[in-house]
Design an enzyme around this catalytic site. Structure first.
Site, PDB file in Angstrom:
ATOM      1  N   ASN A  87       7.931  -5.561  -0.841  1.00  0.00           N
ATOM      2  CA  ASN A  87       7.680  -4.314   0.170  1.00  0.00           C
ATOM      3  C   ASN A  87       6.230  -4.318   0.521  1.00  0.00           C
ATOM      4  O   ASN A  87       5.379  -3.762  -0.086  1.00  0.00           O
ATOM      5  CB  ASN A  87       8.101  -3.047  -0.491  1.00  0.00           C
ATOM      6  CG  ASN A  87       8.325  -1.916   0.517  1.00  0.00           C
ATOM      7  OD1 ASN A  87       7.582  -2.052   1.734  1.00  0.00           O
ATOM      8  ND2 ASN A  87       8.882  -0.774   0.333  1.00  0.00           N
ATOM      9  N   SER A 122      12.874   2.785   3.424  1.00  0.00           N
ATOM     10  CA  SER A 122      13.575   3.467   4.415  1.00  0.00           C
ATOM     11  C   SER A 122      14.099   2.775   5.846  1.00  0.00           C
ATOM     12  O   SER A 122      13.895   1.450   5.673  1.00  0.00           O
ATOM     13  CB  SER A 122      12.387   4.445   5.286  1.00  0.00           C
ATOM     14  OG  SER A 122      11.485   3.477   5.583  1.00  0.00           O
ATOM     15  N   HIS A 162       3.749  -4.034   9.621  1.00  0.00           N
ATOM     16  CA  HIS A 162       3.315  -4.030  11.096  1.00  0.00           C
ATOM     17  C   HIS A 162       2.144  -4.676  11.621  1.00  0.00           C
ATOM     18  O   HIS A 162       1.967  -4.469  12.757  1.00  0.00           O
ATOM     19  CB  HIS A 162       3.777  -2.528  11.452  1.00  0.00           C
ATOM     20  CG  HIS A 162       4.678  -2.005  10.511  1.00  0.00           C
ATOM     21  ND1 HIS A 162       5.933  -2.238  10.500  1.00  0.00           N
ATOM     22  CD2 HIS A 162       4.726  -0.805   9.469  1.00  0.00           C
ATOM     23  CE1 HIS A 162       7.019  -1.425   9.776  1.00  0.00           C
ATOM     24  NE2 HIS A 162       6.069  -0.788   9.151  1.00  0.00           N
ATOM     25  N   ALA A 222       2.868  -0.606   5.054  1.00  0.00           N
ATOM     26  CA  ALA A 222       2.573  -0.613   6.431  1.00  0.00           C
ATOM     27  C   ALA A 222       1.933  -2.048   6.996  1.00  0.00           C
ATOM     28  O   ALA A 222       1.978  -2.239   8.199  1.00  0.00           O
ATOM     29  CB  ALA A 222       1.310   0.498   6.674  1.00  0.00           C
ATOM     30  N   ARG A 249      12.761   4.676  12.871  1.00  0.00           N
ATOM     31  CA  ARG A 249      11.883   5.635  12.738  1.00  0.00           C
ATOM     32  C   ARG A 249      10.941   5.308  13.922  1.00  0.00           C
ATOM     33  O   ARG A 249      11.398   5.082  15.150  1.00  0.00           O
ATOM     34  CB  ARG A 249      10.971   5.261  11.327  1.00  0.00           C
ATOM     35  CG  ARG A 249      11.980   5.651  10.082  1.00  0.00           C
ATOM     36  CD  ARG A 249      11.270   5.243   8.826  1.00  0.00           C
ATOM     37  NE  ARG A 249      10.109   6.293   8.755  1.00  0.00           N
ATOM     38  CZ  ARG A 249       9.188   6.076   7.775  1.00  0.00           C
ATOM     39  NH1 ARG A 249       9.342   4.969   7.109  1.00  0.00           N
ATOM     40  NH2 ARG A 249       8.308   6.724   7.671  1.00  0.00           N
ATOM     41  N   PRO A 266       0.818  -1.362   0.094  1.00  0.00           N
ATOM     42  CA  PRO A 266      -0.102  -0.067   0.039  1.00  0.00           C
ATOM     43  C   PRO A 266       0.766   1.488  -0.134  1.00  0.00           C
ATOM     44  O   PRO A 266       1.850   1.389   0.631  1.00  0.00           O
ATOM     45  CB  PRO A 266      -0.847  -0.016   1.310  1.00  0.00           C
ATOM     46  CG  PRO A 266      -0.045  -1.108   2.087  1.00  0.00           C
ATOM     47  CD  PRO A 266       0.451  -1.990   1.289  1.00  0.00           C
ATOM     48  N   ASN A 267       0.348   2.170  -0.589  1.00  0.00           N
ATOM     49  CA  ASN A 267       0.892   3.591  -0.779  1.00  0.00           C
ATOM     50  C   ASN A 267       2.061   3.393  -1.800  1.00  0.00           C
ATOM     51  O   ASN A 267       2.673   4.793  -1.909  1.00  0.00           O
ATOM     52  CB  ASN A 267       1.193   4.215   0.437  1.00  0.00           C
ATOM     53  CG  ASN A 267      -0.077   4.543   1.331  1.00  0.00           C
ATOM     54  OD1 ASN A 267      -1.248   4.925   0.876  1.00  0.00           O
ATOM     55  ND2 ASN A 267      -0.219   3.855   2.543  1.00  0.00           N
ATOM     56  N   ASP A 283       0.682 -15.289   7.146  1.00  0.00           N
ATOM     57  CA  ASP A 283       0.175 -16.773   6.862  1.00  0.00           C
ATOM     58  C   ASP A 283       0.443 -17.019   5.172  1.00  0.00           C
ATOM     59  O   ASP A 283       0.823 -18.173   4.850  1.00  0.00           O
ATOM     60  CB  ASP A 283      -1.131 -16.974   7.160  1.00  0.00           C
ATOM     61  CG  ASP A 283      -1.243 -17.027   8.747  1.00  0.00           C
ATOM     62  OD1 ASP A 283      -0.321 -17.046   9.546  1.00  0.00           O
ATOM     63  OD2 ASP A 283      -2.510 -16.908   9.155  1.00  0.00           O
ATOM     64  N   GLU A 292      11.826  -9.448   2.588  1.00  0.00           N
ATOM     65  CA  GLU A 292      11.271  -8.131   3.007  1.00  0.00           C
ATOM     66  C   GLU A 292      12.098  -7.220   2.730  1.00  0.00           C
ATOM     67  O   GLU A 292      13.262  -6.891   3.086  1.00  0.00           O
ATOM     68  CB  GLU A 292      10.702  -8.198   4.324  1.00  0.00           C
ATOM     69  CG  GLU A 292       9.810  -7.179   5.030  1.00  0.00           C
ATOM     70  CD  GLU A 292       9.537  -7.216   6.431  1.00  0.00           C
ATOM     71  OE1 GLU A 292       9.036  -8.208   6.739  1.00  0.00           O
ATOM     72  OE2 GLU A 292       9.833  -6.292   7.114  1.00  0.00           O
ATOM     73  N   ARG A 327       7.116   0.828  13.703  1.00  0.00           N
ATOM     74  CA  ARG A 327       7.797   0.540  12.465  1.00  0.00           C
ATOM     75  C   ARG A 327       8.869  -0.539  12.648  1.00  0.00           C
ATOM     76  O   ARG A 327       9.553  -1.388  11.816  1.00  0.00           O
ATOM     77  CB  ARG A 327       8.271   1.367  11.615  1.00  0.00           C
ATOM     78  CG  ARG A 327       7.292   2.433  11.250  1.00  0.00           C
ATOM     79  CD  ARG A 327       7.684   3.222  10.140  1.00  0.00           C
ATOM     80  NE  ARG A 327       6.777   4.600   9.978  1.00  0.00           N
ATOM     81  CZ  ARG A 327       5.848   4.712   9.236  1.00  0.00           C
ATOM     82  NH1 ARG A 327       5.343   3.625   8.466  1.00  0.00           N
ATOM     83  NH2 ARG A 327       4.869   5.625   9.250  1.00  0.00           N
TER      84      ARG A 327
HETATM   85  C1  DQA Z   1       8.029   1.162   3.969  1.00  0.00           C
HETATM   86  C2  DQA Z   1       7.971   1.270   5.600  1.00  0.00           C
HETATM   87  C3  DQA Z   1       6.676   1.266   6.114  1.00  0.00           C
HETATM   88  O1  DQA Z   1       6.908   1.134   7.691  1.00  0.00           O
HETATM   89  C4  DQA Z   1       5.753   2.172   5.635  1.00  0.00           C
HETATM   90  O2  DQA Z   1       4.581   1.901   6.035  1.00  0.00           O
HETATM   91  C5  DQA Z   1       5.750   2.134   4.033  1.00  0.00           C
HETATM   92  C6  DQA Z   1       7.099   2.071   3.363  1.00  0.00           C
HETATM   93  C7  DQA Z   1       9.413   1.488   3.319  1.00  0.00           C
HETATM   94  O3  DQA Z   1       9.736   1.000   2.086  1.00  0.00           O
HETATM   95  O4  DQA Z   1       9.957   2.200   3.967  1.00  0.00           O
HETATM   96  O5  DQA Z   1       4.689   2.355   3.659  1.00  0.00           O
HETATM   97  O6  DQA Z   1       7.582  -0.320   3.977  1.00  0.00           O
END
Ligand code: DQA
Length: 149
Positions: free
Chosen positions: A75, A103, A81, A78, A108, A11-12, A88, A99, A112
């Protein structure tokens, strides 16, 4: 034999390039996928990429990977976490999953620092910006004894 790698983004991460560039850099998701393809160009590897903002869709991708992939670079954003369901699904793939974080999640916010996924992954690579993905690809190549110096 050709090795299949799924490069999976959670996500994101579709917003990379414009999302908090001071934390995640200026490369877009397309840039990262292209860099991964370039990195693997001289290897006998089939790379497929996918991104979703939805936990269930990520789980579906992991399930599908069982049919064709030999390893996964993931990746989970979020969901790292929070997601027992993704944990699973990773176990269910019976594939080496790495994984990846752009960042350094350990430097952080406290929430995280915990990954529900890393313990069932081959390993975790975090903090090297977009280069984290290439390090993860190299980890798979080395595992398969394919990495050239
Ligand atoms: C992330 C780190 C995660 O904590 C965060 O929620 C992300 C990006 C990273 O690539 O640093 O969305 O996975």
């Amino acid at each position: 034999m050709t090795k299949g790698i799924l490069l999976l983004h959670g996500p994101n991460l579709n917003l990379l390039g414009t999302r908090q560039p001071e934390v995640y850099g200026r490369m877009t998701l397309e840039d990262i996928n292209a860099a991964a393809a370039r990195h693997l160009a001289s290897y006998d590897v089939e790379l497929r990429t996918a991104q979703s903002n939805h936990e269930g869709a990520l789980i579906d991708r992991l399930h599908e990977a069982r049919a064709w992939a030999h390893g996964v670079v993931f990746n989970p954003g979020a969901y790292t976490h929070t997601s027992v369901a993704l944990r699973d699904a990773i176990v269910a793939t019976e594939l080496p999953v790495i994984e990846v974080h752009i960042s350094n999640v350990h430097g952080r916010e406290a929430f995280r620092r915990e990954s529900l996924l890393a313990g069932v992954c081959l390993g975790q690579i975090a903090g090297f910006g977009a280069f984290s993905y290439l390090l993860a690809l190299d980890a798979l190549l080395r595992r398969w004894d394919m990495l050239r110096d």
